[in-house]
Write a protein that holds these residues in place. Sequence first.
Motif, mmCIF file in Angstrom:
data_model
loop_
_atom_site.group_PDB
_atom_site.id
_atom_site.type_symbol
_atom_site.label_atom_id
_atom_site.label_comp_id
_atom_site.label_asym_id
_atom_site.label_seq_id
_atom_site.Cartn_x
_atom_site.Cartn_y
_atom_site.Cartn_z
ATOM 1 N N ALA A 135 -5.969 4.400 -9.684
ATOM 2 C CA ALA A 135 -5.722 4.678 -8.270
ATOM 3 C C ALA A 135 -6.463 3.707 -7.356
ATOM 4 N N GLU A 149 1.006 4.113 -2.960
ATOM 5 C CA GLU A 149 0.731 5.530 -2.668
ATOM 6 C C GLU A 149 1.888 6.406 -3.129
ATOM 7 N N GLU A 156 1.481 9.330 -5.950
ATOM 8 C CA GLU A 156 1.898 10.713 -5.711
ATOM 9 C C GLU A 156 2.841 11.190 -6.815
ATOM 10 N N ALA A 159 0.831 -1.210 0.000
ATOM 11 C CA ALA A 159 0.000 0.000 0.000
ATOM 12 C C ALA A 159 0.862 1.256 0.000
ATOM 13 N N GLU A 160 1.941 1.249 0.802
ATOM 14 C CA GLU A 160 2.830 2.408 0.827
ATOM 15 C C GLU A 160 3.526 2.602 -0.522
ATOM 16 N N ARG A 177 -4.865 0.420 -5.350
ATOM 17 C CA ARG A 177 -4.902 0.327 -3.881
ATOM 18 C C ARG A 177 -5.517 -1.002 -3.442
#
Length: 482
Positions: free
Chosen positions: A61, A40, A44, A36-37, A65
């Motif tokens: 997106a 993300e 970004e 998940a990190e 996720r």
Amino acid sequence: MGAMTAPSAPAHDALGPHASAADIAGAVRRREVSAAEVVEAHLERIARVNPGMNALTVVFADRAREAASTVDSTLAAGGDPGPLAGVPISVKENIDLTWSATTNGWRGMAEAVPARDATIVQRMRDAGAVPIGRGNMPDFGMRWDTDNDLFGRTLNPWRPDRSVGGSSGGDAVSVATGMSAVGLGNDFGGSLRLPAYAAGVVGLRPSRGRVPRAAVAGYPVALTLQEFSVNGPMARTVDDVALALDVMRGVDATDPVSLDAPCVRDLPRRVGVVRSFGDGVDPRVVAGIERAAASLSRAGWEVVDVDPPRLEEAAVIWRRLSCTDMLMSLDPTDLGMPLGRSATAFLRDSTAAARPYETAREYAEAWAQRAVVAADWRRLQSEVPVILGPVSASRMRGPDYDLGGQDAADRAWRDLWLTVAANFLGLPSLAVPAGLADDGMPAGVQLIGPMFAEDAVLDAGRVVEAGVPALPAPPAGRADGE
């Protein structure tokens, strides 16, 4: 700039824009970072970089996720999510992914959502990879630049006044700028290797049949597509390309061209260098070849000069066969809608310059002559297995350099004689960066091996990668203060 405070470093190297796919997967599998990190961090980066590059046409997106959450849940339960756990990938607009339409970069397929994932996409997802976006391309992959009427132009992250190449240009830029770690593309006439050269990444054209490609059930596939086109990976390192290849390769029941041929091993560590052909090779391109050759020599490879046999003949037949099939396959009357403006111009200029075959006899004789060319190459590569030379004889020119009439079409094709010869013969070929040239763009070379000798070109590619100056991040992909 020197007085500015640099941005804080990512919590883990695997979240940075230069992390390799192997490093990302390793960190996720060790639970040092979560998938998940990773997702993300990439989302970004996409939000910051993609508006200026137009490399990704669709960004997944929410679905990305969800896929990352599945990887993390599998690990939490003690399971194995696969060797690409949490690795964000981009998927070219002509490779089926059920998350969006497979548009082929053409307005006529803007709503063509596939019923199933392409086999290579399914294999990557089964290995834990996370599709994060779609890579832009020209209409049906026809051009050596990346632009279309549906999504617009993809820009080069090194210099916007230079072409990013085609047709897998969106995926090349996505990988180069850290928006994805691996890009899935295909190569009919340099469509992986030319954008890799332009963007400064690694691109592998596998041997014919090594990796499954799309075959639409019930629909005929042009013979040139069967013989010349392959799916393959792009990444920032040779090891990452090899990792993706291991996941994607192998027989697919829906692709009659796919096979499980063993890798050719124990070849002599001998490389033949091609420094010139046709109208000559730009000195800055030759400088990259010399750096690559010196790296191989220092590592114990025997380096010799070679002239590839029947190179012009291979390039001419490839072009005439390709244009003959394109005229038949892309007839607007059959498609029901015209191609985009730039694709229409390219098809017109290229077919006029190429002189497509007009009779069945000419077409059949051209295919028969391929065996003659292939025999001469096989004899050469039995002695000198790996061929080192340019991807393009020129530095990347401006956007639309492949348009503008028959002369422009001829010039673009002449630059790529060595590249399209690998397609004509079905040979594995690896594009690898070779430092930065004095025009501020990446230098690059390609390594061509015998049929099914991917290991040889990957081994040579690792040596080149280790022996030349590493590329900085492209200007358009740098974080503030980097």
